[in-house]
Write an enzyme that holds these catalytic residues in place. Structure first.
Site, PDB file in Angstrom:
ATOM      1  N   GLY A 123      -4.960   3.644  -3.629  1.00 35.49           N
ATOM      2  CA  GLY A 123      -6.277   3.985  -4.011  1.00 35.49           C
ATOM      3  C   GLY A 123      -6.155   5.577  -4.347  1.00 35.49           C
ATOM      4  O   GLY A 123      -7.361   6.180  -4.842  1.00 35.49           O
ATOM      5  N   ASP A 143       0.837  -1.294   0.021  1.00 37.40           N
ATOM      6  CA  ASP A 143      -0.064  -0.023   0.034  1.00 37.40           C
ATOM      7  C   ASP A 143       0.907   1.191  -0.033  1.00 37.40           C
ATOM      8  O   ASP A 143       2.019   1.324   0.343  1.00 37.40           O
ATOM      9  CB  ASP A 143      -1.005  -0.319   1.243  1.00 37.40           C
ATOM     10  CG  ASP A 143      -1.958   1.216   1.481  1.00 37.40           C
ATOM     11  OD1 ASP A 143      -2.287   1.635   0.319  1.00 37.40           O
ATOM     12  OD2 ASP A 143      -2.006   1.691   2.341  1.00 37.40           O
ATOM     13  N   ASP A 184      -6.520  -2.779   3.341  1.00 33.61           N
ATOM     14  CA  ASP A 184      -5.639  -3.636   2.926  1.00 33.61           C
ATOM     15  C   ASP A 184      -5.416  -5.139   3.794  1.00 33.61           C
ATOM     16  O   ASP A 184      -4.785  -5.895   3.419  1.00 33.61           O
ATOM     17  CB  ASP A 184      -4.212  -2.989   3.523  1.00 33.61           C
ATOM     18  CG  ASP A 184      -3.835  -1.593   2.952  1.00 33.61           C
ATOM     19  OD1 ASP A 184      -4.015  -1.512   1.686  1.00 33.61           O
ATOM     20  OD2 ASP A 184      -3.420  -0.704   3.771  1.00 33.61           O
TER      21      ASP A 184
END
Length: 1095
Positions: free
Chosen positions: A674, A381, A799
């Protein structure tokens, strides 16, 4: 009704034995040894003592049961304390103490400040006149920031001690979603005009939460005991098995087949031997079919002779019992002990300690330590994982005008004097606010949205006379002093609210029904008419408020891709829209996180229609989320675009260096975020994921056909061929950048192969605007297609799916709570620690355990083969020359400790060398320490050593009158010494513990042999004093010396030749390390290695 008793323990006093045995016997090796022990109880098959045959399995079962029982006893004690805690329950017109375990659904409870919730409660009243309560959910999700919960005004003033509360709570069935609650309260059910009140996640306080900054609350129990959300979420992380253990099972099957062949030879050999001597069987001991009659007897006694086939079967089963240790039972316990020690060393590593937060590595899964040394893909991430997730308001775009450096640090702490904020601000923007122009009104509207459209709770922080910091709920009625600290679930919201405060729009109070904003020395109260919280579908949040001038507004902020589709596109706003788009692109290129801000005034008719839909959706038990989204869509349209925000999230220290090292090690690092594409690319450059010499393949397609065409074009550009994909070759000049919309199509069944081929051919992969399920789908795709080890690392709830899908999941204990940590196998405070976790500890763990598995296979196989050669000279009989207990002690006592000690302490290279030369990690990717070729070479060496072990004493004593027990004593000592010398030959770094373990193991063997040969009981007298006589002869010591030299010579020669002419990277680095240590000089930064990692 359900009680509130909880049980986190696995066993009860009556279920422990059967359940524990059932769980242990799920290992097939245990079932195998149970069958062997049962067979040995049959008189015709009893190879050695019936009791002795049970000892190995019983020992392993007992040790494991004690470990499991001890762990469960700790849970029992915790449950006992928890169930007997006291709570205040409304009984007989007053609140009285009652044990937690006796609380029932529907009872009214009163909880005081700093107390823990005993069950899930719907909030009815609080000590705060506004009905707000503050709770800390650390025990539930690990988040330390305060959360707000609200009681409805209709129930707030009803105290059960003063007047009864009559109502029914209608709620959904118990579930584990701690962020959702769908219910409604029918108040005054005995009154035809009763009220129905909607209940949501803001109205329920969950078991395990702690009441803070609120004197007391009153609530009704809705879920108790095992039905509470906390207990439904206490099932623990999913079980994973390491890749090495799976490979070990494959080799175990080969050994089982080999064992079957040996036993078959013994059985067939016995059958042939008996058949050829059919006419002699009456005269042969142990085989004569009839005992000749004594004088005066009519007939002789019949012996238990089962015919040729029967004798062959009995011989086969007897060999199976004799050779049972071919499958190393002790290996399972040894691996658990080694993993436990590895975990201790990893956790205690001070170089993975984050001093600022005093947090270190956590190992939550003990059975996959060695997988850390074989990771080929790292999926990361971005926000909070590569970055600090400490947001700072950086830039703003308002009505088409960009204001760079519009804010300072936005930690959530703002110094207040009167109602004015005092951090640094953009001077131009500040001056506009006091101008009184139309532009000033737009700026005020901008900061009003930032201050009001959120779930942040303000609290006052002051210093007491004793110097301690004290916190209390912020209220417009209290004269502010000191600091206002913003408590929020999102660091972005905290940054935006603090930025608004910097410009005079200070959020001073928040209740369930209103907010108070300080503005230029005055306070304004805004009534909250409804909130549409952020969700992953809309990707925005809105709040409907009634302003002090009685106008009704909807204030909205959200992601640009979703917001720009719902703003007014009139010609007057087109210039603002185009300018905002340019600014958003600029912000993203600077690596800033962006949000779009908009608002709209609602007419009375539109508001009434929305309110009806919103009220109906809020009280719905089914499809509530969809109904709320529909109600939000009714007002979230034709908005007036105000501007956009740019929030800076700085990289963590050491991230670029860590990513560079991981990639140099042959590990592929993919970033799945994102964030919008430009932001992700900017962070990609600053984190060293992308370099300026890379040629970017960007795929942004909204249709399946467009995605198919883009992937085909990318394949042509990358030169992807089936051969290249099979070899896993990649181009170091290419980077794939793909967005979430394209991934919707690219991950479909008919396109995912194309995506895989393009992605693995690129040096870097960056996926932006991806949803949580897409992160998990990408990990799943690589696991299926490449069959490689994967690791996912993240810090947030979004996540979790990715972390659980990967072979190894790592959670970052950061600013977004602990959902990722709770779902992970390992947890760490900083991304850079991943470097040492994989390159050092991962390499050591894999190298040590891989060698340990191979060594255990060798150690047991060489012993079994030595026994096998013996039966060839004993008419294929299972009669052993070794004492029964020596057969048992060999793997459990004589040779088990050295292999465990070496697997814990041995190091092929130092941590400095492994960090300086990341390419050494490639040895794990190439499976240099454990592979099928190495397994068969080990078995070939085992065959040679077993031949030497057996035939050197056999030929030496062939013409002597030595008995089998003396020969067996020699074989026992020889095999123990041999396997320990074999181990010593492979040790890389000696210390006193290894010396003690290896040489002490040999000494203990002799001590036990002397003790056993000194016993005079009926079962020991036949081998009485044999070793005392044997060690007194020169031939005995000559044989031992000759066995060691002949048996180890081939292995020694192969090691010398390999390291001289075919040295591996590890060999070269070790030699360089030894030379540098002798010369007292540092290891050179560049060492010419012979092999490159598969990349």
């Amino acid at each position: 009704m359900a009680g509130n008793r909880v049980r986190t323990s696995k066993y009860t006093w009556y279920s422990f034995l059967p359940r524990n045995l059932f769980e242990q016997f799920r290992r097939l090796a245990y079932v195998y040894f149970l069958v062997i022990a049962v067979l040995n109880q049959i008189p015709q098959l009893a190879v050695f003592g019936r009791t002795a045959s049970i000892i190995p399995l019983a020992f392993v079962l007992f040790v494991t049961a004690v470990k499991d029982g001890y762990e469960d006893w700790a849970r029992h004690k915790s449950d006992l304390v928890e169930n007997n805690r006291l709570a205040h329950v409304f009984q007989e017109s007053e609140f009285r103490a009652k044990k937690w375990k006796k609380i029932q659904v529907g009872e009214l409870l009163k909880v005081f400040a700093n107390e823990t919730m005993p069950c899930d409660l719907v909030l009815l009243g609080t000590s705060d006149p506004s009905g707000v309560a503050y709770v800390q959910t650390t025990n539930l999700d690990g988040e330390s920031n305060l959360k707000t919960r609200y009681a409805h005004q209709e129930t707030l003033l009803r105290h059960p001690e003063d007047q009864p509360i009559n109502g029914v709570v209608h709620c959904e069935h118990p579930n584990r979603n701690i962020y959702e609650f769908k219910a409604y309260l029918d108040l005054d059910t005995d009154n035809p005009t009763g009220t129905r009140l909607p209940l949501g996640p803001n109205n329920i306080v969950l078991r395990g939460c702690e009441l803070k900054n609120t004197q007391w609350i009153v609530g009704v129990a809705v879920y108790t005991g095992k039905e509470t959300k906390a207990m439904l979420n206490s099932s623990g992380a999913q079980s994973k098995r390491s890749k090495l253990e799976q490979q070990m099972n494959r080799e175990t099957l080969w050994l089982s087949l080999f064992l079957f062949i040996l036993c078959l030879i013994g059985g067939v050999g016995t059958g042939v031997w008996v058949a050829r001597r059919d006419d002699e069987l009456d005269m042969l001991p142990y085989y004569k079919r009839t005992e000749f009659p004594r004088s005066g007897a009519d007939d002789g006694d019949k012996y238990m002779y089962y015919g040729v086939a029967g004798e062959a079967v009995i011989a086969f089963l007897s060999c199976l019992i004799s050779f049972q240790i071919m499958i190393p039972l002790s290996l399972y316990i040894s691996m658990e002990l080694v993993r436990l020690a590895q975990t201790f060393f990893m956790v205690r590593d001070t170089e993975m300690l984050h001093v600022e937060t005093d947090s270190r590595l956590q190992c939550r899964a003990l059975n996959i330590n060695e997988d850390l040394g074989q990771i080929k893909y790292v999926f990361s991430d971005k926000t909070g994982t590569l970055t600090e997730n400490m947001m700072e308001f950086h830039s703003a775009s308002i009505c088409g005008v960009k204001y760079a450096k519009a804010g300072s640090k936005a930690s959530g702490d703002v110094e207040i004097s009167g109602n004015e904020a005092k951090p640094g601000v953009n001077a131009d923007l500040k001056s506009i606010l006091t101008a009184g122009t139309a532009e000033a009104e737009a700026v005020k509207e901008f900061f009003l949205v930032l201050a009001a459209c959120n779930t942040v709770v303000p609290t006052w922080v002051t210093q007491s006379s004793s110097g301690q910091l004290e916190m209390e709920v912020a209220s417009a009625e209290i004269e502010p002093s000191g600091f206002v600290e913003y408590q929020g679930e999102s660091p972005d919201e905290q940054a935006l609210v603090a930025a608004a405060s910097s410009y005079g729009f200070t959020l001073m109070e928040r209740t369930a029904s209103s907010i108070v904003i300080g503005n230029s020395g005055t306070t304004e109260r805004y009534e909250i008419l409804g909130i549409h919280e952020f969700d992953s579908v809309r990707k925005r949040m809105s709040v409907v408020v009634e302003c002090p001038d009685k106008t009704i507004k909807v204030l909205v902020k959200g992601a640009d891709t979703n917001m720009l589709n719902i703003v007014n596109i009139s010609s007057e706003s087109q210039d603002v829209r185009q300018a905002t788009l340019r600014h958003l692109k600029d912000f993203a290129q600077d690596g800033l996180r962006t949000l779009v801000v908009a608002s709209k005034v609602l007419g009375r008719s539109e508001f009434e229609k929305w309110l009806g839909r919103y009220s109906e959706a809020s009280t719905a038990l089914h499809d509530r989320a969809e109904m709320l989204q529909a109600a939000a869509a009714f007002v979230e349209n034709r908005l007036t675009l105000i501007g956009a925000t740019g929030i800076e999230d700085k990289l963590q220290d050491g991230v670029p260096e860590a990513i560079s090292s991981l990639r140099e090690a042959g590990i592929r690092v993919w970033v799945l975020t994102g964030d919008k594409q430009e932001t992700a690319i900017s962070i990609g450059y600053s984190s060293a994921l992308l370099t300026h010499d890379m040629d970017q393949i960007i795929i942004n397609e909204s249709s399946k056909e467009g995605c198919r065409s883009a992937l085909k074009a990318a394949k042509l550009k990358t030169g992807v061929t089936p051969q290249a994909v099979k070899k896993n070759a990649r181009d170091s000049t290419l980077a794939l950048i793909i967005d979430g919309t394209s991934l919707v199509h690219a991950l479909s069944d008919d396109l995912n192969q194309e995506l895989f081929e393009v992605a693995v051919a690129c040096h870097a992969v960056l996926c932006c605007r991806v949803a949580p399920y897409q992160k998990a789908a990408i990990v799943s795709l690589i696991k299926r297609k490449d069959k490689a080890m994967t690791l996912s690392i993240g810090d947030g709830a979004n996540d979790v799916a990715m972390i659980q899908m990967a072979d190894v999941g790592v959670g970052i204990s950061g600013q977004e709570g602990r959902q990722a940590v709770m779902a992970s196998d390992f947890a760490m405070p900083r991304f850079r620690f991943l470097n040492k976790l994989l390159l050092v500890h991962g390499h050591w763990n894999y190298q040590r355990l891989a060698y340990m598995v191979l060594y255990n296979f060798y150690r047991n196989a060489v012993f079994v083969m030595m026994l096998f050669w013996y039966i060839l000279y004993t008419a294929f009989s299972s009669q052993s020359a070794l004492v029964d207990l020596n057969l048992i002690f060999y793997s459990l006592l004589f040779t088990s400790v050295p292999t465990i000690v070496v697997a814990i302490f041995d190091k092929d290279l130092s941590h400095k060398t492994l960090l300086r030369l990341p390419t050494l990690y490639g040895s794990g990717l190439r499976h240099e320490t454990y592979n099928q070729n190495l397994f068969w070479l080990t078995m070939l060496d085992t065959l040679w050593q077993s031949l030497v072990l057996f035939y050197v004493p056999w030929f030496t004593y062939k013409e002597s009158t030595i008995d089998i027990w003396s020969l067996g004593t020699l074989w026992t000592a020889a095999v123990v010494i041999l396997v320990n010398l074999h181990l010593a030959l492979d040790v890389q770094v000696w210390n006193w513990i290894m010396h003690l373990a290896i040489w002490g193991s040999i000494a203990i063997t002799y001590i036990i042999l002397f003790i056993m040969d000194s016993l005079t009981d009926a079962t020991s007298i036949y081998h009485y004093w044999v070793i005392h006589h044997a060690v007194g002869t020169a031939k005995y010591w000559f044989d031992l010396l000759l066995i060691m030299c002949l048996a180890l010579l081939p292995r020694f020669m192969v090691k010398v030749v390999k390291q001289r002419w075919w040295a591996s990277d590890i060999d070269i680095a070790r030699e360089a390390e030894i030379i540098s240590r002798r010369k007292s000089s540092p290891l050179p930064r560049e060492i010419e290695l012979q092999q490159q990692t598969s990349s």
